[in-house]
Design a protein around this motif. Structure first.
Motif, PDB file in Angstrom:
ATOM      1  N   ARG A  76     -15.649  -5.046   1.094  1.00  0.00           N
ATOM      2  CA  ARG A  76     -16.764  -5.756   0.475  1.00  0.00           C
ATOM      3  C   ARG A  76     -16.834  -7.175   1.036  1.00  0.00           C
ATOM      4  NH1 ARG A  76     -16.384  -5.409  -5.642  1.00  0.00           N
ATOM      5  NH2 ARG A  76     -16.921  -3.271  -5.146  1.00  0.00           N
ATOM      6  N   GLY A  77     -18.032  -7.580   1.460  1.00  0.00           N
ATOM      7  CA  GLY A  77     -18.210  -8.920   2.017  1.00  0.00           C
ATOM      8  C   GLY A  77     -18.110  -8.965   3.536  1.00  0.00           C
ATOM      9  N   VAL A  78     -17.745  -7.823   4.154  1.00  0.00           N
ATOM     10  CA  VAL A  78     -17.682  -7.729   5.616  1.00  0.00           C
ATOM     11  C   VAL A  78     -18.695  -6.668   6.037  1.00  0.00           C
ATOM     12  CG1 VAL A  78     -16.221  -7.241   7.615  1.00  0.00           C
ATOM     13  CG2 VAL A  78     -15.248  -8.404   5.630  1.00  0.00           C
ATOM     14  N   ALA A  79     -19.551  -6.991   7.014  1.00  0.00           N
ATOM     15  CA  ALA A  79     -20.746  -6.188   7.306  1.00  0.00           C
ATOM     16  C   ALA A  79     -20.458  -4.737   7.678  1.00  0.00           C
ATOM     17  CB  ALA A  79     -21.557  -6.865   8.403  1.00  0.00           C
ATOM     18  N   SER A  80     -19.460  -4.489   8.499  1.00  0.00           N
ATOM     19  CA  SER A  80     -19.174  -3.113   8.912  1.00  0.00           C
ATOM     20  C   SER A  80     -17.675  -2.870   8.783  1.00  0.00           C
ATOM     21  CB  SER A  80     -19.645  -2.887  10.352  1.00  0.00           C
ATOM     22  OG  SER A  80     -19.063  -3.841  11.213  1.00  0.00           O
ATOM     23  N   PRO A  81     -17.233  -1.615   8.867  1.00  0.00           N
ATOM     24  CA  PRO A  81     -15.813  -1.327   8.617  1.00  0.00           C
ATOM     25  C   PRO A  81     -14.882  -2.104   9.546  1.00  0.00           C
ATOM     26  CG  PRO A  81     -17.063   0.715   8.703  1.00  0.00           C
ATOM     27  CD  PRO A  81     -17.989  -0.376   9.139  1.00  0.00           C
ATOM     28  N   VAL A  82     -13.738  -2.470   9.020  1.00  0.00           N
ATOM     29  CA  VAL A  82     -12.687  -3.078   9.830  1.00  0.00           C
ATOM     30  C   VAL A  82     -11.666  -2.003  10.168  1.00  0.00           C
ATOM     31  CG1 VAL A  82     -13.009  -5.351   8.777  1.00  0.00           C
ATOM     32  CG2 VAL A  82     -11.264  -3.816   7.865  1.00  0.00           C
ATOM     33  N   ASP A  83     -10.985  -2.206  11.284  1.00  0.00           N
ATOM     34  CA  ASP A  83      -9.946  -1.271  11.697  1.00  0.00           C
ATOM     35  C   ASP A  83      -8.655  -1.678  10.987  1.00  0.00           C
ATOM     36  OD1 ASP A  83      -8.554   0.703  13.006  1.00  0.00           O
ATOM     37  OD2 ASP A  83      -8.287  -0.428  14.846  1.00  0.00           O
ATOM     38  N   GLY A  84      -8.244  -0.886  10.016  1.00  0.00           N
ATOM     39  CA  GLY A  84      -7.040  -1.197   9.255  1.00  0.00           C
ATOM     40  C   GLY A  84      -5.814  -0.579   9.894  1.00  0.00           C
ATOM     41  N   VAL A  85      -4.829  -1.416  10.224  1.00  0.00           N
ATOM     42  CA  VAL A  85      -3.554  -0.934  10.755  1.00  0.00           C
ATOM     43  C   VAL A  85      -2.555  -0.940   9.593  1.00  0.00           C
ATOM     44  CG1 VAL A  85      -1.699  -1.352  12.409  1.00  0.00           C
ATOM     45  CG2 VAL A  85      -4.062  -1.854  13.048  1.00  0.00           C
ATOM     46  N   PHE A  86      -2.110   0.247   9.208  1.00  0.00           N
ATOM     47  CA  PHE A  86      -1.208   0.410   8.065  1.00  0.00           C
ATOM     48  C   PHE A  86       0.191   0.724   8.580  1.00  0.00           C
ATOM     49  CE2 PHE A  86      -5.423   1.213   6.468  1.00  0.00           C
ATOM     50  CZ  PHE A  86      -5.423   0.779   5.159  1.00  0.00           C
ATOM     51  N   ILE A  87       1.126  -0.203   8.388  1.00  0.00           N
ATOM     52  CA  ILE A  87       2.504  -0.034   8.865  1.00  0.00           C
ATOM     53  C   ILE A  87       3.446  -0.153   7.668  1.00  0.00           C
ATOM     54  CG2 ILE A  87       4.301  -0.909  10.418  1.00  0.00           C
ATOM     55  CD1 ILE A  87       2.010  -2.214  12.073  1.00  0.00           C
ATOM     56  N   ARG A  88       4.046   0.932   7.250  1.00  0.00           N
ATOM     57  CA  ARG A  88       4.865   0.951   6.025  1.00  0.00           C
ATOM     58  C   ARG A  88       4.136   0.194   4.908  1.00  0.00           C
ATOM     59  NH1 ARG A  88      10.179  -1.410   6.080  1.00  0.00           N
ATOM     60  NH2 ARG A  88       9.366  -2.915   7.541  1.00  0.00           N
ATOM     61  N   ALA A  89       2.863   0.499   4.773  1.00  0.00           N
ATOM     62  CA  ALA A  89       1.979  -0.335   3.962  1.00  0.00           C
ATOM     63  C   ALA A  89       2.139  -0.082   2.472  1.00  0.00           C
ATOM     64  CB  ALA A  89       0.533  -0.084   4.378  1.00  0.00           C
ATOM     65  N   PRO A  90       2.012  -1.155   1.687  1.00  0.00           N
ATOM     66  CA  PRO A  90       1.954  -1.009   0.238  1.00  0.00           C
ATOM     67  C   PRO A  90       0.538  -0.618  -0.188  1.00  0.00           C
ATOM     68  CG  PRO A  90       1.667  -3.300   0.802  1.00  0.00           C
ATOM     69  CD  PRO A  90       1.878  -2.557   2.098  1.00  0.00           C
ATOM     70  N   TRP A  91       0.397  -0.224  -1.429  1.00  0.00           N
ATOM     71  CA  TRP A  91      -0.931  -0.179  -2.023  1.00  0.00           C
ATOM     72  C   TRP A  91      -0.870  -0.820  -3.391  1.00  0.00           C
ATOM     73  CZ3 TRP A  91      -0.316   5.652  -1.418  1.00  0.00           C
ATOM     74  CH2 TRP A  91       0.254   6.262  -2.542  1.00  0.00           C
ATOM     75  N   VAL A  92      -2.043  -1.118  -3.939  1.00  0.00           N
ATOM     76  CA  VAL A  92      -2.138  -1.756  -5.248  1.00  0.00           C
ATOM     77  C   VAL A  92      -2.321  -0.664  -6.292  1.00  0.00           C
ATOM     78  CG1 VAL A  92      -3.431  -3.401  -6.660  1.00  0.00           C
ATOM     79  CG2 VAL A  92      -3.136  -3.832  -4.199  1.00  0.00           C
ATOM     80  N   GLU A  93      -1.375  -0.576  -7.219  1.00  0.00           N
ATOM     81  CA  GLU A  93      -1.425   0.450  -8.271  1.00  0.00           C
ATOM     82  C   GLU A  93      -2.476   0.111  -9.322  1.00  0.00           C
ATOM     83  OE1 GLU A  93       0.454   3.291  -9.254  1.00  0.00           O
ATOM     84  OE2 GLU A  93       1.364   3.436  -7.274  1.00  0.00           O
ATOM     85  N   SER A  94      -2.546  -1.156  -9.712  1.00  0.00           N
ATOM     86  CA  SER A  94      -3.501  -1.553 -10.752  1.00  0.00           C
ATOM     87  C   SER A  94      -3.759  -3.047 -10.646  1.00  0.00           C
ATOM     88  CB  SER A  94      -2.982  -1.204 -12.148  1.00  0.00           C
ATOM     89  OG  SER A  94      -1.796  -1.920 -12.420  1.00  0.00           O
ATOM     90  N   VAL A  95      -4.917  -3.461 -11.175  1.00  0.00           N
ATOM     91  CA  VAL A  95      -5.287  -4.872 -11.146  1.00  0.00           C
ATOM     92  C   VAL A  95      -5.761  -5.309 -12.524  1.00  0.00           C
ATOM     93  CG1 VAL A  95      -5.950  -4.858  -8.702  1.00  0.00           C
ATOM     94  CG2 VAL A  95      -7.682  -4.384 -10.445  1.00  0.00           C
ATOM     95  N   GLY A  96      -5.645  -6.615 -12.782  1.00  0.00           N
ATOM     96  CA  GLY A  96      -6.173  -7.193 -14.011  1.00  0.00           C
ATOM     97  C   GLY A  96      -7.672  -7.381 -13.915  1.00  0.00           C
TER      98      GLY A  96
END
Length: 198
Positions: A128-148
């Motif tokens: 969101r806020g970036v015009a077209s998709p970005v190339d995401g490089v995921f290396i032993r990447a975390p993710w966000v389980e939940s947000v406030g």
């Protein structure tokens, strides 16, 4: 006062050089930060990818953890990628012994959630806020389980949150500094400029 913001990259461990290059390309003065007095001189800070436990322990050792927390609480713009995202979380689901966070984003994260080093991958990510998709490089990447409630989710991948923003804090699970696409760094530089203009 020069219009060019000075943005530091926490230079304790991880892919520091790539962020310095990306920030310079995005029209910022980029500096490595290893000591509290260097932190005091920057308008914003990038916490790079690397190993989150190691960065945490080195930040304590170098006397940077408390000054970092104070600056982030005071509203200094900060951008964390991969391990940096973990360090900006209020809570880690599976912390290593002695691991601390800087905090700044009301989120719970899971380390190495997308798998080990040999399960690293690249994927197009709509941010969101970036015009077209970005190339995401995921290396032993975390993710966000939940947000406030005050956290804006900027991107998801395979049903998992991979980019967030809360106030002046931005974080991604992936490494935009490794792709040559500097639009997320440009977004962060714009955030820093906005704070300076206030």
């Amino acid at each position: 006062m020069s219009d060019t913001p000075v943005i530091g990259v926490l230079a304790l461990q991880g892919d520091v050089r790539e962020h310095l290059v990306a920030l310079a390309t995005a029209d910022a003065v980029a500096r490595p930060v290893r000591r509290p007095e260097e932190l005091a001189e920057v308008d914003g800070l990038v916490i790079p990818g690397g190993e989150s436990t190691t960065i945490s322990k080195l930040a304590v050792l170098f006397g940077l953890m408390e000054p970092l927390r104070e600056r982030v609480r005071a509203g200094m713009p900060v951008y964390g990628t991969c391990a940096g995202l973990i360090l900006l979380a209020e809570k880690i689901l599976d912390p290593r012994s002695g691991q601390e966070t800087v905090g700044g984003i009301d989120m719970i994260v899971r380390r190495n959630a997308f798998g080990r080093q040999n399960e690293s991958f690249e994927a197009a990510v709509e941010v969101r806020g970036v015009a077209s998709p970005v190339d995401g490089v995921f290396i032993r990447a975390p993710w966000v389980e939940s947000v406030g409630a005050s956290v804006e989710v900027l991107a998801e991948h395979d049903g998992h949150i991979v980019a967030v923003r809360q106030g002046n804090a931005l974080a991604t699970s992936f490494h935009p500094e490794l792709t040559g696409d500097h639009r997320l760094h440009e977004l962060f530089v714009a955030m820093v400029r906005a704070v300076r203009a206030e």
